[in-house]
Design a protein around this motif. Sequence first.
Motif, PDB file in Angstrom:
ATOM      1  N   PRO A  36       0.830  -1.208   0.000  1.00 36.64           N
ATOM      2  CA  PRO A  36       0.000   0.000   0.000  1.00 36.64           C
ATOM      3  C   PRO A  36       0.863   1.255   0.000  1.00 36.64           C
ATOM      4  O   PRO A  36       1.885   1.319   0.682  1.00 36.64           O
ATOM      5  CB  PRO A  36      -0.798  -0.119   1.306  1.00 36.64           C
TER       6      PRO A  36
ATOM      7  N   TYR B 116     -12.581   9.446  -2.694  1.00 36.06           N
ATOM      8  CA  TYR B 116     -13.371   9.594  -1.469  1.00 36.06           C
ATOM      9  C   TYR B 116     -14.606  10.479  -1.710  1.00 36.06           C
ATOM     10  O   TYR B 116     -14.925  11.364  -0.913  1.00 36.06           O
ATOM     11  CB  TYR B 116     -12.525  10.179  -0.336  1.00 36.06           C
TER      12      TYR B 116
ATOM     13  N   ASP C 163      -4.651   8.221  -2.127  1.00 32.39           N
ATOM     14  CA  ASP C 163      -4.454   6.969  -1.402  1.00 32.39           C
ATOM     15  C   ASP C 163      -4.579   5.822  -2.389  1.00 32.39           C
ATOM     16  O   ASP C 163      -5.681   5.527  -2.871  1.00 32.39           O
ATOM     17  CB  ASP C 163      -5.508   6.867  -0.295  1.00 32.39           C
TER      18      ASP C 163
ATOM     19  N   ARG D 247      -4.535   2.803  -2.014  1.00 29.39           N
ATOM     20  CA  ARG D 247      -5.310   1.649  -1.542  1.00 29.39           C
ATOM     21  C   ARG D 247      -6.780   1.777  -1.899  1.00 29.39           C
ATOM     22  O   ARG D 247      -7.550   0.827  -1.733  1.00 29.39           O
ATOM     23  CB  ARG D 247      -5.193   1.522  -0.022  1.00 29.39           C
ATOM     24  N   ARG D 248      -7.179   2.943  -2.345  1.00 30.48           N
ATOM     25  CA  ARG D 248      -8.569   3.227  -2.670  1.00 30.48           C
ATOM     26  C   ARG D 248      -8.702   3.588  -4.149  1.00 30.48           C
ATOM     27  O   ARG D 248      -7.758   4.114  -4.754  1.00 30.48           O
ATOM     28  CB  ARG D 248      -9.075   4.407  -1.830  1.00 30.48           C
TER      29      ARG D 248
ATOM     30  N   ARG E  60       2.881   3.399   2.368  1.00 29.61           N
ATOM     31  CA  ARG E  60       1.841   3.830   3.319  1.00 29.61           C
ATOM     32  C   ARG E  60       2.361   3.851   4.754  1.00 29.61           C
ATOM     33  O   ARG E  60       2.103   4.808   5.502  1.00 29.61           O
ATOM     34  CB  ARG E  60       0.652   2.871   3.186  1.00 29.61           C
TER      35      ARG E  60
ATOM     36  N   THR F  72      -2.876   8.344  10.075  1.00 34.30           N
ATOM     37  CA  THR F  72      -4.039   7.500  10.345  1.00 34.30           C
ATOM     38  C   THR F  72      -4.954   7.430   9.129  1.00 34.30           C
ATOM     39  O   THR F  72      -4.923   8.317   8.255  1.00 34.30           O
ATOM     40  CB  THR F  72      -4.834   8.053  11.535  1.00 34.30           C
ATOM     41  N   ASP F  73      -5.785   6.384   9.094  1.00 37.51           N
ATOM     42  CA  ASP F  73      -6.756   6.264   8.010  1.00 37.51           C
ATOM     43  C   ASP F  73      -7.700   7.464   7.990  1.00 37.51           C
ATOM     44  O   ASP F  73      -8.095   7.944   6.925  1.00 37.51           O
ATOM     45  CB  ASP F  73      -7.559   4.972   8.170  1.00 37.51           C
ATOM     46  N   GLN F  74      -8.067   7.951   9.176  1.00 37.77           N
ATOM     47  CA  GLN F  74      -8.975   9.085   9.261  1.00 37.77           C
ATOM     48  C   GLN F  74      -8.347  10.340   8.651  1.00 37.77           C
ATOM     49  O   GLN F  74      -9.009  11.096   7.918  1.00 37.77           O
ATOM     50  CB  GLN F  74      -9.354   9.355  10.724  1.00 37.77           C
TER      51      GLN F  74
ATOM     52  N   LEU G 185      -5.946  10.486   6.341  1.00 35.48           N
ATOM     53  CA  LEU G 185      -5.855  10.315   4.895  1.00 35.48           C
ATOM     54  C   LEU G 185      -7.205  10.487   4.224  1.00 35.48           C
ATOM     55  O   LEU G 185      -7.300  11.105   3.157  1.00 35.48           O
ATOM     56  CB  LEU G 185      -5.277   8.931   4.577  1.00 35.48           C
ATOM     57  N   ALA G 186      -8.247   9.956   4.833  1.00 36.11           N
ATOM     58  CA  ALA G 186      -9.584  10.057   4.252  1.00 36.11           C
ATOM     59  C   ALA G 186     -10.041  11.511   4.169  1.00 36.11           C
ATOM     60  O   ALA G 186     -10.790  11.890   3.257  1.00 36.11           O
ATOM     61  CB  ALA G 186     -10.576   9.241   5.067  1.00 36.11           C
TER      62      ALA G 186
END
Length: 356
Positions: A90, A107, A122, A124-125, A144, A150-152, A154-155
């Motif tokens: 990732p 996103y 990202d 991974r998405r 990654r 954190t995922d949050q 990045l989102a």
Amino acid sequence: MVQPLPFHRNSSLPELFDTATMPPDDRLRLLRIAMGSAAVPVEIQHHVGPDDVSARGAGRRLGRLSILTVTTTPLTLRRTVRLARADPEPSIVVEQQLAGRRSVAQYNRRTVLSPGDLVLLDARRPYLSASLAGSHQHSVRIPRLDLALTDQALARVAGLRLGPRNPVANFAAAYLTRLVGDQRLAAEADLDVFEASTIELIRAVVATQLGDGVLAREPMENTLALRILEFARQHLTDPDLTAAKIASAHNISVRHLYTTLSRSGVGLGEWIRVRRLEGCRRELARSAATGRTISSIARAWGFGDATHFSRTFREAFGLSPRDWRALHQDKRRAYLTDDYAQIANPTYEARQCVAS
């Protein structure tokens, strides 16, 4: 034709792919493989006919990072769910738009990038990137785990336009332009030393975009030396460049400036002197053709005393400024004489081959 990112150092970005070298009947397939190998695998939809498709890419490794510059005719790239899930490592991709306008979506948000803008994706998405008038961009691919966000976080930031209103993003754009595009920098040092600083700078961009002071504090401090030296590099020809001026530009004290640089083993005065001398050396070599005086070149690079400049130059390079320029004048004269001889006498080259 299709090459993995090379690991050799101390060179400008080597070419990875060019559609001009690909067989026309197999160009689209080979380009998809080349772009997937150099960056991340994507599906490609071209908006010009097969005969008009053109794409060039150059890149190299920067430690564990991959840096890439790409120029293409109009196309749409799709990072599908299947391709994202199949990625063995990732990663995060930071892209800088250099020319043309491009639409990016990830996103459930869509943005339009103009020259100078950054975007973080990202890998991974799934995401989509579309350019209807051709595009030119730099990108940095970061594992990654190395980015340590954190995922949050990045989102919240992936797919956003990171433009000039974010001063850290603005600095990062200038930094990436120099890191990827400046051939002199590539020859100056082992670029792997910029790996950690590049990661920390990207973290700082994300943190400031999110307004997270706690998240930003560490990467901003870790990249302070890098930002100080980049500021100094951009102002080398400023005769009033001082530690106080540099410190003021970064809202720190002179003492903090010297402490920060000492941790990196950098002496500010010596660092500036060496790079000014290197700038003078380049200009003196060019002045063999332009006719600029030695004193004007020295003044332009911050050396006000001609005698001091001459002595310092000789100590650094083993020749006086005058002798260095004369050496390049002789080389230029020999080149022009040789070139003229070949034009004036068609048998010149043949005789030279026999003589050798």
